[in-house]
Design an enzyme around this catalytic site. Sequence first.
Site, PDB file in Angstrom:
ATOM      1  N   SER A  15       2.199   0.529  -5.717  1.00 46.13           N
ATOM      2  CA  SER A  15       1.111   0.865  -4.821  1.00 46.13           C
ATOM      3  C   SER A  15       1.095  -0.153  -3.682  1.00 46.13           C
ATOM      4  CB  SER A  15      -0.219   0.904  -5.586  1.00 46.13           C
ATOM      5  OG  SER A  15      -1.292   1.244  -4.752  1.00 46.13           O
ATOM      6  N   LYS A  34      -2.038   6.009  -1.538  1.00 45.68           N
ATOM      7  CA  LYS A  34      -1.982   4.984  -2.575  1.00 45.68           C
ATOM      8  C   LYS A  34      -3.244   4.990  -3.446  1.00 45.68           C
ATOM      9  CE  LYS A  34       2.080   3.292  -1.580  1.00 45.68           C
ATOM     10  NZ  LYS A  34       3.225   3.471  -2.515  1.00 45.68           N
ATOM     11  N   TYR A  63      -1.833   6.296   4.827  1.00 50.73           N
ATOM     12  CA  TYR A  63      -1.072   5.520   3.843  1.00 50.73           C
ATOM     13  C   TYR A  63      -1.975   5.101   2.680  1.00 50.73           C
ATOM     14  CZ  TYR A  63       1.709   1.751   1.821  1.00 50.73           C
ATOM     15  OH  TYR A  63       2.403   0.947   0.945  1.00 50.73           O
TER      16      TYR A  63
END
Length: 279
Positions: free
Chosen positions: A136, A154, A150
């Site tokens: 992650s 994650k 992004y």
Amino acid sequence: MSEQRVWLITGATSGFGRAIAEAALGAGDVVVAAARRPEALDDLVAAHPDRVRAIRLDVTDQAAITAAVAEAVLWHGRIDVLVNNAGRGMLGAVEETTDRELREQMELHFFGPAALVRAVLPHMRRQGTGAVVQMSSMGGRMSFPGAGAYSASKHALEGLTLALVGEVAGFGIKTLIVEPGAFRTSFAGTGALAQTAEMPEYADVVGPVRRNLPASDGNQPGDPAKAAAAILAALDADETPLRLPLGADALDAIEAAAARDRADAAAWEKVARGTDFDA
């Protein structure tokens, strides 16, 4: 786990993937190194011809995932550690990000890893042992302007894994979420970092991120080899942590975000508790 573990590592050509592969080989283990360009792993295969297999894999291709896991089990009889590492950064304000760009991040960082987990779990359950490592980011627990797409991908990966850990622990399967900060990988390099189209309205708040992150490439404080060693140590520990922040910047940012959350919860505790039906 078996004395010589079998690792399946995605995105193994560079960065964390390459560092983890090298650390696993240094520990005497076997590596199935998956990448979109497996020829970039020729040197690693040449150095360890009996313990490295390079395979072509795009983690957004569901059929290819099934085939890759089946091949790894056919070759080695087992998969002991899955490392979901393949990924790519993206910069852009939320309003600047298109559906296509957001979906690409989710396919790469969420749906691909989820499919790989589903593919390896039957084998790990049969073995009664195994480990799933989800690469992650500190962005998996906090975020900042320009990193919305992004970080969202994650966060999704971490949310899935928080459920997974309780589901598979009884089968002898460990689960580790790795949350790095800025490490000296190709993540921020030219051509490696996707960017949305720019809107002038966000030039002041996102513009500095667009400039500073690529400019940091090659100067990040984190050492990928040390990160890989920390991951192996965490997997070998009697009590493997659920989350492993890596880098002083990651730890500081995560702790600061947690402190803000605690402060908000304390400030609004009376309101939160006052929304139940009266006894």
